[in-house]
Enzyme design. Structure first.
Site, PDB file in Angstrom:
ATOM      1  N   LYS A   1     -39.840   4.367 -81.582  1.00  0.00           N
ATOM      2  CA  LYS A   1     -39.414   3.103 -80.078  1.00  0.00           C
ATOM      3  C   LYS A   1     -40.596   2.331 -80.001  1.00  0.00           C
ATOM      4  O   LYS A   1     -40.598   1.296 -79.097  1.00  0.00           O
ATOM      5  CB  LYS A   1     -39.136   3.857 -79.150  1.00  0.00           C
ATOM      6  CG  LYS A   1     -37.669   4.785 -79.565  1.00  0.00           C
ATOM      7  CD  LYS A   1     -36.967   5.506 -78.032  1.00  0.00           C
ATOM      8  CE  LYS A   1     -35.659   5.591 -78.405  1.00  0.00           C
ATOM      9  NZ  LYS A   1     -35.049   6.193 -77.145  1.00  0.00           N
TER      10      LYS A   1
ATOM     11  N   LYS B   1     -29.258   4.309 -89.037  1.00  0.00           N
ATOM     12  CA  LYS B   1     -28.208   5.052 -88.292  1.00  0.00           C
ATOM     13  C   LYS B   1     -27.686   4.183 -87.023  1.00  0.00           C
ATOM     14  O   LYS B   1     -28.540   2.627 -86.792  1.00  0.00           O
ATOM     15  CB  LYS B   1     -29.056   6.333 -87.075  1.00  0.00           C
ATOM     16  CG  LYS B   1     -30.162   6.113 -85.832  1.00  0.00           C
ATOM     17  CD  LYS B   1     -30.364   7.214 -84.759  1.00  0.00           C
ATOM     18  CE  LYS B   1     -31.354   6.649 -83.730  1.00  0.00           C
ATOM     19  NZ  LYS B   1     -31.504   7.623 -82.807  1.00  0.00           N
TER      20      LYS B   1
ATOM     21  N   LYS C   1     -27.361   2.395 -80.516  1.00  0.00           N
ATOM     22  CA  LYS C   1     -27.260   0.889 -79.188  1.00  0.00           C
ATOM     23  C   LYS C   1     -28.185  -0.119 -79.407  1.00  0.00           C
ATOM     24  O   LYS C   1     -28.310  -1.202 -78.856  1.00  0.00           O
ATOM     25  CB  LYS C   1     -26.754   1.129 -77.754  1.00  0.00           C
ATOM     26  CG  LYS C   1     -28.054   2.903 -77.339  1.00  0.00           C
ATOM     27  CD  LYS C   1     -27.804   3.019 -76.130  1.00  0.00           C
ATOM     28  CE  LYS C   1     -28.157   4.571 -75.862  1.00  0.00           C
ATOM     29  NZ  LYS C   1     -27.234   5.553 -74.743  1.00  0.00           N
TER      30      LYS C   1
HETATM   31  P1  TYM Z   1     -29.266   9.833 -76.983  1.00  0.00           P
HETATM   32  O1  TYM Z   1     -28.522   9.188 -75.606  1.00  0.00           O
HETATM   33  O2  TYM Z   1     -30.015   8.425 -77.638  1.00  0.00           O
HETATM   34  O3  TYM Z   1     -28.205  10.340 -77.668  1.00  0.00           O
HETATM   35  C1  TYM Z   1     -26.968  11.310 -77.551  1.00  0.00           C
HETATM   36  C2  TYM Z   1     -27.002  12.217 -78.474  1.00  0.00           C
HETATM   37  O4  TYM Z   1     -25.686  11.285 -79.370  1.00  0.00           O
HETATM   38  C3  TYM Z   1     -26.202  11.219 -80.755  1.00  0.00           C
HETATM   39  N1  TYM Z   1     -26.309  10.473 -81.514  1.00  0.00           N
HETATM   40  C4  TYM Z   1     -25.823  10.491 -82.852  1.00  0.00           C
HETATM   41  N2  TYM Z   1     -25.639  11.473 -83.579  1.00  0.00           N
HETATM   42  C5  TYM Z   1     -25.477  11.217 -85.169  1.00  0.00           C
HETATM   43  N3  TYM Z   1     -25.529   9.514 -85.044  1.00  0.00           N
HETATM   44  C6  TYM Z   1     -25.791   8.585 -84.784  1.00  0.00           C
HETATM   45  N4  TYM Z   1     -25.772   7.361 -84.849  1.00  0.00           N
HETATM   46  C7  TYM Z   1     -26.099   9.610 -83.061  1.00  0.00           C
HETATM   47  N5  TYM Z   1     -26.988   8.392 -82.279  1.00  0.00           N
HETATM   48  C8  TYM Z   1     -27.255   8.970 -81.104  1.00  0.00           C
HETATM   49  C9  TYM Z   1     -27.854  12.323 -80.387  1.00  0.00           C
HETATM   50  O5  TYM Z   1     -28.674  13.226 -81.393  1.00  0.00           O
HETATM   51  C10 TYM Z   1     -28.172  12.719 -78.714  1.00  0.00           C
HETATM   52  O6  TYM Z   1     -27.029  14.534 -79.296  1.00  0.00           O
HETATM   53  N6  TYM Z   1     -33.082  12.944 -76.114  1.00  0.00           N
HETATM   54  C11 TYM Z   1     -31.210  13.023 -76.236  1.00  0.00           C
HETATM   55  C12 TYM Z   1     -31.061  12.954 -74.420  1.00  0.00           C
HETATM   56  C13 TYM Z   1     -31.036  14.816 -74.459  1.00  0.00           C
HETATM   57  C14 TYM Z   1     -31.343  15.721 -74.672  1.00  0.00           C
HETATM   58  C15 TYM Z   1     -31.650  16.835 -73.834  1.00  0.00           C
HETATM   59  C16 TYM Z   1     -30.280  15.862 -76.101  1.00  0.00           C
HETATM   60  C17 TYM Z   1     -32.595  14.571 -73.165  1.00  0.00           C
HETATM   61  N7  TYM Z   1     -32.156  16.030 -73.010  1.00  0.00           N
HETATM   62  C18 TYM Z   1     -31.617  18.033 -73.508  1.00  0.00           C
HETATM   63  C19 TYM Z   1     -30.576  17.551 -75.586  1.00  0.00           C
HETATM   64  C20 TYM Z   1     -31.389  18.498 -75.132  1.00  0.00           C
HETATM   65  C21 TYM Z   1     -31.227  11.402 -76.334  1.00  0.00           C
HETATM   66  O7  TYM Z   1     -32.143  10.707 -76.062  1.00  0.00           O
HETATM   67  O8  TYM Z   1     -30.027  11.433 -77.231  1.00  0.00           O
END
Ligand code: TYM
Length: 334
Positions: A113, A196, A199
Site C-alpha cells: 500500500k 487479487k 477496489k
Molecule cells: P478488507 O476490508 O480489505 O476486506 C474485507 C474482507 O474481504 C477479504 N477480501 C478478499 N477475499 C478473497 N479474495 C479477495 N480478492 C479479497 N479481497 C478482500 C479480506 O481478506 C477480508 O476478510 N484488515 C481488514 C479488515 C479488518 C479485520 C479486523 C478483519 C480490520 N480488523 C479484524 C478481521 C479481523 C481489511 O482491510 O479487510
C-alpha cells in the site's frame, strides 16, 4: 479455556466487490449458525487513507446493509462500527507498546500500500495491524474468518497475544485461529489473474461489484481474460491456466460446489458457455442482495439503530476486557 467466538471486519472504504463477498461475507453468514459472532465495520481502519467524510458515513451504512442483505441476522450477531466502541483504540495503544517495529516492518500489505511513497503515508497505515489485533482480542475472539490477504496480520495478532501474555500474565488472550476458506481465499482480478481482485485496481473490468446490474455482471464476465482453449478436463491442466482456474473457483464458490464437480460438468466444452453459466450464477446471488441493500440503505435510521444496538452489545463485552488488561498492566482502574 476460551469460549469460541468469531470476530471479523470489513473496511467501509469503497464499494464491496466479489472478493469481499466470497472471501468474507458469505462465510460470515455460514458461521452464524455455529458460533457467537461479532462483525465489525472498521471505519477507524478506513481513515488510514483519507476518506471523504460524508461518503464514509454512506459507505459504513452500505457495509452494514451488505451484511444484512447477504443473510446476517442482526439480532443473532453483533453488527457494529468500530469507532463507536472506544475499547478498540484503547487496546490498540497498548498493543502499539507490545508489538515490535521489526514485526510491523515485515507486513507485506503495508509495503504494497505504501509503495514508493513510504515517507508520506499515515502513521496509522503502518500501525494498522495492531489495531486489527485489538479489534479481535478486545473480545477475546478465538476464530477469525478472512481472505488470504489478511493471514499475515492474523499471525501478528497471535504474536501480540503471546507477548502480552508472556509480559504481563498468562492466558489473558487466546491465540486465534484464522478461518480461511480454500475455494474463495483469494479471488483474483478478472483482467490479470496474478493480482487479487481489489477496489484499488484502476480497471472496473477487473472486479464484479455487489452493486453491479445484471448487464454489468454479464459484460464483465464475458470480457474476463481467458485463453482460446476449451474448458479443462482435469485439475492439473486447469491449474496451469490461471484465469480459467480463477473463474472455476468463483463458480465453485458461488454455487457451493467442489472444483472436481465443476470440471466434470464443463470438461471440454466451450469457455463461452461456461462464462454464461458463471454470469447467471453470479446474477442469481448478487442481484437480489443488491436489491435488498438498496431497500435497507433507503432507511438510514433503521441501519443506524442496528449499529447503535450492536455497539452497545459489543461495548458490554469489551469493557471487562479492557478493565482486566488495565489491571494486569498496572493502571489504576476507576
Ligand atoms: P478488507 O476490508 O480489505 O476486506 C474485507 C474482507 O474481504 C477479504 N477480501 C478478499 N477475499 C478473497 N479474495 C479477495 N480478492 C479479497 N479481497 C478482500 C479480506 O481478506 C477480508 O476478510 N484488515 C481488514 C479488515 C479488518 C479485520 C479486523 C478483519 C480490520 N480488523 C479484524 C478481521 C479481523 C481489511 O482491510 O479487510
Amino acid at each position: 479455556m476460551f469460549k469460541k467466538r468469531i470476530l471479523s471486519g470489513v473496511q467501509p472504504s469503497g464499494n464491496l466487490h466479489l472478493g469481499n463477498y466470497l472471501g468474507a461475507i458469505k462465510n460470515f453468514v455460514a458461521l452464524q449458525e455455529e458460533y457467537e459472532c461479532l462483525y465489525c465495520i472498521v471505519d477507524l481502519h478506513a481513515i488510514t487513507v483519507w476518506q471523504e467524510p460524508q461518503k464514509l458515513k454512506e459507505q459504513t451504512r452500505e457495509v452494514a446493509a451488505a451484511f444484512i442483505a447477504s443473510g446476517l441476522n442482526p439480532d443473532k450477531n453483533i453488527i457494529f462500527n468500530q469507532s463507536q466502541v472506544h475499547e478498540h483504540t484503547q487496546l490498540a495503544w497498548i498493543f502499539n507498546c507490545v508489538a515490535r517495529m521489526g514485526w510491523l516492518n515485515r507486513m507485506t500489505q503495508f509495503k504494497d500500500k505504501a509503495g514508493k511513497d513510504k515517507e508520506n503515508v499515515s502513521v496509522g497505515l503502518f500501525g494498522y495491524p495492531t489495531l486489527m489485533a485489538a479489534d479481535i482480542l478486545i473480545y477475546k475472539a478465538t476464530h477469525v474468518p478472512v481472505g488470504e490477504d489478511q493471514k499475515q496480520h492474523l499471525e501478528l495478532c497471535r504474536d501480540i497475544a503471546q507477548k502480552f501474555n508472556h509480559d504481563y500474565s498468562d492466558d489473558v488472550f487466546p491465540l486465534i485461529e484464522p478461518l480461511i476458506f480454500k475455494k474463495s481465499a483469494r479471488v483474483m482480478s478478472l483482467r490479470d489473474a496474478s493480482k487479487k481482485m481489489s477496489k484499488s485496481d484502476v480497471s472496473d473490468y477487473s472486479r464484479v461489484m455487489l452493486s453491479d446490474s445484471e448487464e454489468e455482471i454479464s459484460l464483465k464476465i464475458k470480457k474476463a481474460k481467458t485463453d482460446a482453449e476449451v474448458f479443462p478436463d482435469n485439475k492439473a491442466s486447469a491449474e496451469k491456466r490461471k484465469e480459467v482456474f480463477n473463474l472455476m473457483h468463483i463458480y465453485a464458490s458461488i454455487n457451493e460446489m467442489e472444483i472436481d464437480d465443476v470440471i466434470k460438468d464443463f470438461a471440454n466444452t466451450e469457455l463461452s458457455n461456461f462464462k454464461k453459466k458463471l454470469a447467471d450464477s453470479l446474477i442469481s446471488v448478487l442481484v437480489p442482495i443488491n436489491k435488498e441493500m438498496k431497500k435497507l440503505i433507503s432507511d438510514g435510521k433503521y441501519l443506524d439503530s442496528i449499529l447503535e444496538k450492536g455497539a452497545e452489545r459489543a461495548s458490554s463485552l469489551a469493557r471487562p476486557v479492557i478493565k482486566e488488561v488495565y489491571e494486569k498492566i498496572g493502571f489504576l482502574n476507576r
